[in-house]
Design an enzyme around this catalytic site. Structure first.
Site, PDB file in Angstrom:
ATOM      1  N   HIS A  51       0.855  -1.207   0.000  1.00  0.00           N
ATOM      2  CA  HIS A  51       0.000   0.000   0.000  1.00  0.00           C
ATOM      3  C   HIS A  51       0.879   1.240   0.000  1.00  0.00           C
ATOM      4  CE1 HIS A  51      -3.046   2.941   1.348  1.00  0.00           C
ATOM      5  NE2 HIS A  51      -3.902   2.081   0.858  1.00  0.00           N
ATOM      6  N   PHE A  52       1.439   1.633  -0.991  1.00  0.00           N
ATOM      7  CA  PHE A  52       1.479   1.140  -2.358  1.00  0.00           C
ATOM      8  C   PHE A  52       2.932   1.021  -2.793  1.00  0.00           C
ATOM      9  CE2 PHE A  52      -2.637   3.279  -2.129  1.00  0.00           C
ATOM     10  CZ  PHE A  52      -3.464   2.302  -2.631  1.00  0.00           C
TER      11      PHE A  52
END
Length: 152
Positions: A51-52
């Site tokens: 993420h991410f």
């Protein structure tokens, strides 16, 4: 009585555990009133790699969870409530900026009311002195709330 809770002491009042314990330390808590503390966000957090990739940040749902956990500490440090499980009833949250690896998420939670098993409160999360997230929350301790519900 204002007190502090280190990483082990807070587990008496917050039933979540790794990897879902979203607060590290409670710098001050006045039972039934407020709790302040923080979450250290190291590069080793389990969610940053996904993420991410290339732009890691703390998921909004986990920011909200951290604020709800701090509100739970403000609630469960009251006499007879240690270790009680809380459930969410309603959250209104606003995200203002990303929370990044290496930062510290400072959280301040305040109880506005506590009646019949329902707690209404609010919290704010800050990094570098700037608001990153804030929420109005309603949580319950189900076993207390059930005492006040109509009998079937």
């Amino acid at each position: 009585m204002v007190m502090t809770l280190n990483a082990e002491e807070l587990k008496k009042y917050q039933p979540n555990r790794y990897p879902f314990l979203m607060i590290d330390y409670v710098t001050e808590v006045e039972p039934g009133k407020f709790a302040h503390g923080y979450k250290n966000l190291s590069n080793n957090e389990w969610y940053f790699p996904v993420h991410f990739p290339g732009g890691p940040n703390m998921p909004g749902a986990l920011q909200l969870e951290a604020m709800a956990q701090m509100l739970t500490v403000a609630l469960t440090t009251q006499e007879g409530l240690a270790g009680k499980v809380t459930h969410a009833l309603k959250h209104v949250v606003r995200f203002r900026k990303e929370v990044l690896p290496g930062e510290v998420l400072h959280i301040e939670a305040t109880i506005d009311s506590w009646k019949r098993g329902i707690c209404k409160g609010r919290a704010v999360g800050k990094t570098h002195g700037e608001v990153a997230c804030e929420a109005e929350m309603m949580i319950t301790i189900p076993e207390i709330l059930e005492e006040f519900l109509p009998k079937k």
